[in-house]
Design a protein around this motif. Structure first.
Motif, PDB file in Angstrom:
ATOM      1  N   LEU A 152      27.345 142.812 125.893  1.00 35.27           N
ATOM      2  CA  LEU A 152      26.918 142.741 127.395  1.00 35.27           C
ATOM      3  C   LEU A 152      28.036 143.243 128.181  1.00 35.27           C
ATOM      4  CD1 LEU A 152      25.424 141.261 129.496  1.00 35.27           C
ATOM      5  CD2 LEU A 152      27.109 139.391 129.240  1.00 35.27           C
ATOM      6  N   VAL A 153      29.292 143.482 127.823  1.00 38.68           N
ATOM      7  CA  VAL A 153      30.357 144.000 128.455  1.00 38.68           C
ATOM      8  C   VAL A 153      29.944 145.496 128.660  1.00 38.68           C
ATOM      9  CG1 VAL A 153      32.759 144.480 128.655  1.00 38.68           C
ATOM     10  CG2 VAL A 153      31.890 142.112 127.834  1.00 38.68           C
ATOM     11  N   PRO A 154      29.752 146.161 127.612  1.00 41.11           N
ATOM     12  CA  PRO A 154      29.566 147.570 127.813  1.00 41.11           C
ATOM     13  C   PRO A 154      28.218 147.956 128.560  1.00 41.11           C
ATOM     14  CG  PRO A 154      29.549 147.361 125.537  1.00 41.11           C
ATOM     15  CD  PRO A 154      30.229 146.092 126.398  1.00 41.11           C
ATOM     16  N   VAL A 155      27.367 147.054 128.239  1.00 40.41           N
ATOM     17  CA  VAL A 155      26.083 147.273 129.342  1.00 40.41           C
ATOM     18  C   VAL A 155      26.384 147.042 130.776  1.00 40.41           C
ATOM     19  CG1 VAL A 155      23.626 146.286 129.500  1.00 40.41           C
ATOM     20  CG2 VAL A 155      24.431 146.769 127.257  1.00 40.41           C
ATOM     21  N   LEU A 156      27.125 145.965 131.137  1.00 41.77           N
ATOM     22  CA  LEU A 156      27.377 145.657 132.587  1.00 41.77           C
ATOM     23  C   LEU A 156      28.073 146.721 133.144  1.00 41.77           C
ATOM     24  CD1 LEU A 156      27.833 141.829 132.555  1.00 41.77           C
ATOM     25  CD2 LEU A 156      26.023 143.062 133.520  1.00 41.77           C
ATOM     26  N   ILE A 157      28.815 147.439 132.181  1.00 42.39           N
ATOM     27  CA  ILE A 157      29.863 148.564 132.818  1.00 42.39           C
ATOM     28  C   ILE A 157      28.759 149.649 132.943  1.00 42.39           C
ATOM     29  CG2 ILE A 157      31.528 150.161 131.861  1.00 42.39           C
ATOM     30  CD1 ILE A 157      32.789 147.968 130.354  1.00 42.39           C
ATOM     31  N   LEU A 158      27.809 149.937 132.112  1.00 42.13           N
ATOM     32  CA  LEU A 158      26.936 151.100 132.405  1.00 42.13           C
ATOM     33  C   LEU A 158      26.270 150.667 133.503  1.00 42.13           C
ATOM     34  CD1 LEU A 158      25.573 153.693 131.290  1.00 42.13           C
ATOM     35  CD2 LEU A 158      23.881 151.775 129.888  1.00 42.13           C
ATOM     36  N   VAL A 159      25.894 149.739 133.708  1.00 42.08           N
ATOM     37  CA  VAL A 159      24.955 149.304 135.004  1.00 42.08           C
ATOM     38  C   VAL A 159      25.894 149.511 136.231  1.00 42.08           C
ATOM     39  CG1 VAL A 159      23.797 147.585 136.235  1.00 42.08           C
ATOM     40  CG2 VAL A 159      23.216 147.789 133.991  1.00 42.08           C
ATOM     41  N   GLY A 160      27.088 149.240 136.287  1.00 43.68           N
ATOM     42  CA  GLY A 160      27.901 149.344 137.348  1.00 43.68           C
ATOM     43  C   GLY A 160      28.115 151.096 137.641  1.00 43.68           C
ATOM     44  N   GLY A 197      15.739 149.941 130.319  1.00 43.87           N
ATOM     45  CA  GLY A 197      16.070 150.186 128.901  1.00 43.87           C
ATOM     46  C   GLY A 197      17.175 148.999 128.643  1.00 43.87           C
ATOM     47  N   CYS A 198      18.133 148.860 129.543  1.00 51.67           N
ATOM     48  CA  CYS A 198      19.128 147.871 129.413  1.00 51.67           C
ATOM     49  C   CYS A 198      18.573 146.387 129.622  1.00 51.67           C
ATOM     50  CB  CYS A 198      20.155 148.122 130.415  1.00 51.67           C
ATOM     51  SG  CYS A 198      21.144 149.547 130.197  1.00 51.67           S
ATOM     52  N   MET A 199      17.363 146.356 130.236  1.00 48.94           N
ATOM     53  CA  MET A 199      16.944 144.790 130.757  1.00 48.94           C
ATOM     54  C   MET A 199      16.130 144.487 129.246  1.00 48.94           C
ATOM     55  SD  MET A 199      15.954 145.128 134.647  1.00 48.94           S
ATOM     56  CE  MET A 199      15.208 143.390 134.529  1.00 48.94           C
ATOM     57  N   VAL A 200      15.243 145.488 128.765  1.00 53.32           N
ATOM     58  CA  VAL A 200      14.602 145.244 127.569  1.00 53.32           C
ATOM     59  C   VAL A 200      15.613 144.696 126.243  1.00 53.32           C
ATOM     60  CG1 VAL A 200      12.953 146.223 126.152  1.00 53.32           C
ATOM     61  CG2 VAL A 200      12.683 146.457 128.402  1.00 53.32           C
ATOM     62  N   ALA A 201      16.577 145.579 126.279  1.00 52.40           N
ATOM     63  CA  ALA A 201      17.578 145.582 124.955  1.00 52.40           C
ATOM     64  C   ALA A 201      17.916 144.139 124.637  1.00 52.40           C
ATOM     65  CB  ALA A 201      18.561 146.681 125.157  1.00 52.40           C
TER      66      ALA A 201
END
Length: 441
Positions: free
Chosen positions: A163-171, A123-127
């Protein structure tokens, strides 16, 4: 003489970047974006095809460095004045689009049988879309200031900020998303990640807002413009190193450093001095992205099925959600369709997210290759989608009118009383004006 094996890496970098530029020039000559050439160079020269580059693991570090420098330069573009120019509505549209796409992509992937962490990564990669590709294509076509172009760019800028919150979510998914973890364990992991991020942002803010302006105000440093660019790059690399030391993504640190430096008084000079380097970062980044694709694995039936499912479902969801987000905030329906088509691809950040997820063992290598393959194909299709966005939007709008699903209405970019269409007004006929005239004939 002592042998320095680092020269082998330099040779591979030169071959990769040189081939990327050559393919980029070749594709530009037939009206295809050079970025597609960069990607193709990485695919062809990478380990899965010719195997001329990418065999040395240390090249991955060089590629990650290119990602960090590219995101730093993107962060520098997010100036307060530029963000204010798009207003609250643009940011709101971007937030709605990204959040809904992540939720919808995660839900669909989960319903299709994937584990919830793997579904969330997809979902994150597509968004997120490709700011580098779409903004460049719109600029080349002279459509950046059109209503469709402004809607598209507003969403792209909002995506860059998210991008910052998305990378935080991935981490968080990588470190604290284990199914066996208890609620207290997850809470502790979330608190630890939050503290690390606050430490990183606070450190960069102190250096970027308080220390660097005082350094650059020094009369000796102001006499030599080289110092500004060197200090900016040092700040970028220090932020990347510090972010990595805290267990976060190096690209995240570089991006935050760029965003914060965009607010200092010397930001315009820094952007001007690093502008030429951005072309190098862009070339290296997209070429290294192409190297990630393992063609032999992608063509395997199971991986290919996953790739096609991610590609078509992702494109459909993204276009529908982007159109919905623009419409509910007051955008014209035809312009909303055109902007949604321009935003359909899975952008360069999907490779950053996928690499982080693979390193954290959230997704399998097969799923990673399927997602990377889908992202590459969507990027290859982007020049065609951007070029045909307006006629496709017009056709869809007219079809829905004939089906009586909505009433006929012309968008702002097509005033009914205008007699001028497809015209170019050139102010001044010096060397630049003459070149514009020749290129538009």
């Amino acid at each position: 003489m002592t042998d320095f094996s680092g020269w082998n890496i330099l040779g591979e970098v030169l071959l990769l970047v040189g081939s990327a530029v050559a393919l980029g020039v070749a594709l530009e000559s037939i009206k295809i974006s050079a970025i597609i050439g960069y990607l193709l160079a990485g695919v062809l020269l990478g380990p899965s095809v010719l195997g001329l580059v990418g065999n040395d693991a240390r090249l991955e570090v060089v590629a990650e460095l290119g990602v960090s420098l590219l995101l730093f330069s993107i962060g520098l573009e997010l100036t307060p004045s530029r963000l204010r120019g798009f207003g609250f509505r643009g940011a709101f549209v971007g937030v709605i689009q990204v959040v809904l796409t992540i939720l919808a992509g995660t839900s669909v992937a989960f319903l299709l049988g994937l584990a919830w962490r793997e579904a969330a990564i997809l979902g994150c990669m597509v968004a997120l879309s490709s700011t580098a590709v779409v903004a460049r294509l719109l600029t080349e076509r002279g459509e950046l200031e059109s209503p469709r172009g402004r809607e598209t760019l507003a969403v792209l800028l909002a995506q860059d900020g998210l991008l910052v919150p998305v990378l935080i979510l991935v981490g968080f998914l990588g470190n604290g998303g284990d199914k066996s973890a208890s609620v207290p364990d997850i809470a502790r992991q979330l608190a630890s990640t939050t503290v690390d991020i606050l430490i990183m942002v606070a450190s960069i803010a102190v250096v970027g807002i308080f220390l660097i302006p005082r350094i650059l105000n020094n009369s000796i440093l102001r006499k030599n413009r080289d110092f500004a660019i060197v200090i900016a790059i040092i700040t970028c690399l220090a932020a990347a190193w510090g972010s990595h030391s805290l267990g976060l993504s190096p690209a995240l640190g570089s991006f935050v450093a760029g965003v914060l430096l965009a607010r200092v008084s010397f930001s315009r000079q820094i952007r001007a001095d690093t502008g030429a380097l951005r072309a190098v970062f862009l070339t290296l980044f997209f070429a290294s992205v192409g190297m990630l694709a393992n063609v032999r694995e992608i063509v395997q039936p199971e991986v290919l099925k996953l790739l096609l499912a991610i590609l078509f479902i992702g494109l459909f969801l993204k276009i529908i959600i982007a159109w919905f987000a623009i419409r509910i905030t007051g955008g014209h329906r035809r312009i909303a369709i055109g902007a949604a088509i321009c935003l359909a691809q899975f952008g360069e950040f999907s490779f950053v997210i996928g690499s982080e997820a693979l390193r954290s063992e959230i997704i399998s290598p097969a799923m990673f290759q399927a997602a990377i393959g889908a992202s590459l194909i969507s990027l290859f299709a982007t020049p065609l989608l951007v070029a045909k966005a307006k006629p496709i939007a017009t056709s869809i709008d007219q079809l829905l009118v004939r089906l009586h699903l909505w009433k006929s209405s012309l968008p702002p970019e097509l005033p009914p009383d205008s007699e001028l269409f497809g015209h170019v007004i050139i102010v001044g006929y010096g060397p630049a004006g003459a070149e514009v005239a020749r290129s538009t004939v």
